[in-house]
Write a protein that holds these residues in place. Structure first.
Motif, mmCIF file in Angstrom:
data_model
loop_
_atom_site.group_PDB
_atom_site.id
_atom_site.type_symbol
_atom_site.label_atom_id
_atom_site.label_comp_id
_atom_site.label_asym_id
_atom_site.label_seq_id
_atom_site.Cartn_x
_atom_site.Cartn_y
_atom_site.Cartn_z
ATOM 1 N N ASP A 194 42.630 1.722 33.307
ATOM 2 C CA ASP A 194 41.378 1.351 34.300
ATOM 3 C C ASP A 194 40.047 1.512 33.786
ATOM 4 N N SER A 253 41.738 -2.649 36.485
ATOM 5 C CA SER A 253 41.414 -3.520 35.839
ATOM 6 C C SER A 253 40.725 -3.178 34.408
ATOM 7 N N ALA A 254 41.387 -3.825 33.288
ATOM 8 C CA ALA A 254 40.714 -3.085 32.089
ATOM 9 C C ALA A 254 39.088 -4.028 32.119
ATOM 10 N N PHE A 297 50.733 -0.650 36.273
ATOM 11 C CA PHE A 297 49.164 -0.607 36.053
ATOM 12 C C PHE A 297 48.494 -1.133 37.399
ATOM 13 N N SER A 346 43.928 -9.986 32.156
ATOM 14 C CA SER A 346 44.998 -9.535 32.987
ATOM 15 C C SER A 346 46.467 -9.565 32.280
ATOM 16 N N GLU A 379 47.626 -6.547 30.152
ATOM 17 C CA GLU A 379 47.496 -5.333 30.862
ATOM 18 C C GLU A 379 48.886 -4.502 30.948
ATOM 19 N N THR A 424 50.541 0.007 28.109
ATOM 20 C CA THR A 424 49.797 -0.418 29.466
ATOM 21 C C THR A 424 48.363 0.008 29.170
ATOM 22 N N ALA A 425 47.453 -0.890 29.899
ATOM 23 C CA ALA A 425 46.014 -0.774 29.913
ATOM 24 C C ALA A 425 45.746 0.580 30.678
ATOM 25 N N ILE A 460 41.351 -2.858 25.726
ATOM 26 C CA ILE A 460 42.757 -3.050 24.985
ATOM 27 C C ILE A 460 42.486 -3.590 23.388
#
Length: 445
Positions: free
Chosen positions: A78, A34-35, A31, A20, A23, A75-76, A82
């Motif tokens: 979903d 969740s990545a 954002f 987190s 992200e 920015t990540a 990353i």
């Protein structure tokens, strides 16, 4: 993901608490989701493994350096991957004879400059965030900075790149020579591509000899922003050559003094701060001050040190702390600077919102920030004003971004500047290098 974990081991983070923190970047992009994981890359091989894995599974990838970007480029996504380059922070070589440095992308810009200075050289690109941003990030956005008026932007100082493509292949562009016209100029293609075409894992950048003598800092106060803009136009069109030429409106100066007191006088309209270098630095500074006085400066003088230039670097955090969070970085021809400032003031009055303007005045790049309540309605109102400021810049033959890039925050503005043919050509290049669209999809182009 077990196969990726097997190859990267502890360099792959999957715990939610760890992921987190990677992200978001410094932009206002929000954002949601969740990545999947974060790759803490330590080598080109790590990046290659990560991109090949993501590409084969159609998983979107975001590229992150220091996270200082202001347009949501890092920015990540979903359920995305990353790739963090912060551990790739080695200055591999300084070559004084060739005036070149070979660096990894995670090197902090100011650290490279400091290392170069130990060899009697310096790295000319100089963003205001030089102490926190990375060389890789500067290249990805083609960043400018305070010394642009004298030395140009990052692309002018990149000689060669090593880039990992979307499918994991490693591409080398450019050369260490001063001249090189072999094939297409792929180096410049990747500079400013915002992580959409490949991931820069090594760069050969050019350095310049340190100027002799002591730099001279100067300042000039103006009652009106338009007068300050006119003075800048005259300075840039004259025989003088400042190293730095920055303009701050009264609101910006007040915010800096409140957050980071430096002794700056708060002007009625604007404060112009600059610096000259070389053997004739003192004479050049005096010539610039005379031009300022001739164009309406109410006070103008040489400063005792470079504290004013350092204070200018604190404008962004100072304004953010004051609540001015919604920003843009438009550019206009220097000859239209006075019109731009007058137009921004009129737009602020029309929208009944507070606007602060800071400019790399010597090259016409303005950073306007709008005060907005931290509510959906407040942010929407500020965004409407930012859009109008951007349209104003375009009407003055300008650009929607001078150095921050497009990312996702400014993506809706792209067709305002580029016609269908230009957009189609750029997206064709993207398709050729990233046919599955896994690298920073939906950003930049």
């Amino acid at each position: 993901m077990s196969d990726l974990k097997h190859q990267l081991k502890e360099r792959l983070l999957t715990a939610r608490s760890a992921v987190s923190s990677f992200e978001n970047d410094a932009s206002r992009a929000v954002f949601t989701g969740s990545a999947l994981a974060v790759v803490l890359a330590e080598s080109a091989s790590d990046v290659s493994v990560a991109l090949a894995w993501a590409n084969s599974r159609n998983i979107p990838v975001s590229i992150r350096g220091a996270g200082t970007g202001l347009v949501g480029g890092a920015t990540a996504f979903d359920s995305g991957l990353i790739v963090s380059l912060e551990r790739m922070n080695a200055i591999i070589e300084i070559s004084p004879g060739d005036r070149l440095a070979t660096v990894q992308p995670g090197v902090i810009t100011a650290d490279l400059d400091e290392e170069a200075q130990a060899h009697g050289l310096f790295f000319p690109p100089d963003p205001a965030s030089a102490r926190t941003c990375t060389v890789g990030g500067n290249i990805a956005t083609n960043a400018g900075g305070l010394r642009c008026v004298a030395h140009g932007v990052t692309s002018d100082w990149v000689a060669a790149l090593t880039v990992v493509l979307a499918d994991g292949r490693i591409l080398r562009t450019g050369a260490r020579t001063r001249k090189n016209v072999v094939g297409y100029d792929l180096t410049r293609l990747f500079v400013g591509s915002e992580g959409t075409l490949g991931v820069i894992v090594e760069a050969v950048v050019r350095l310049e000899s340190l100027p002799v003598g002591t730099p001279v800092t100067f300042w000039a106060e103006f009652d009106e922003l338009a007068a300050a803009g006119a003075a800048v136009t005259r300075i840039v069109g004259s025989q003088t050559k400042p190293e730095v030429l920055e303009l701050m409106d009264a609101l910006t100066v007040r915010a800096i003094e409140e957050a980071f007191p430096s002794g700056m006088r708060i002007p009625r309209g604007a404060l112009l701060v600059g610096q000259t270098v070389g053997r004739d630095a003192a004479e050049t500074a005096q010539a610039i001050l005379e031009l300022c006085r001739a164009h309406g400066a109410t006070a103008a003088a040489v400063a005792v040190d470079d504290a004013l230039v350092e204070a200018r670097r604190m404008s962004n955090p100072a304004l953010t702390a004051r609540g001015l969070k919604i920003a843009c970085d438009v550019g206009v021809p220097v000859s239209r600077l006075a019109q731009m400032f007058t137009g921004v003031a009129a737009l602020a009055e029309r929208h009944a919102l507070e606007v602060a303007s800071v400019a790399h005045a010597g090259d016409g790049n303005l950073h306007c920030k709008v005060a907005a309540p931290d509510t959906p309605a407040g942010i929407a109102a500020a965004d409407m004003l930012i859009d109008d400021i951007t349209r104003l810049a375009l009407s003055l033959e300008g650009t929607i971004t001078g150095e921050h890039g497009i990312g996702q925050v400014k993506h809706h503005e792209l067709p305002w500047q580029l016609d269908e043919v230009a957009i189609d050509v750029q997206r064709s290049i993207k398709l050729a290098l990233d046919p599955r669209g896994t690298l920073s999809p939906g950003r930049a182009v």
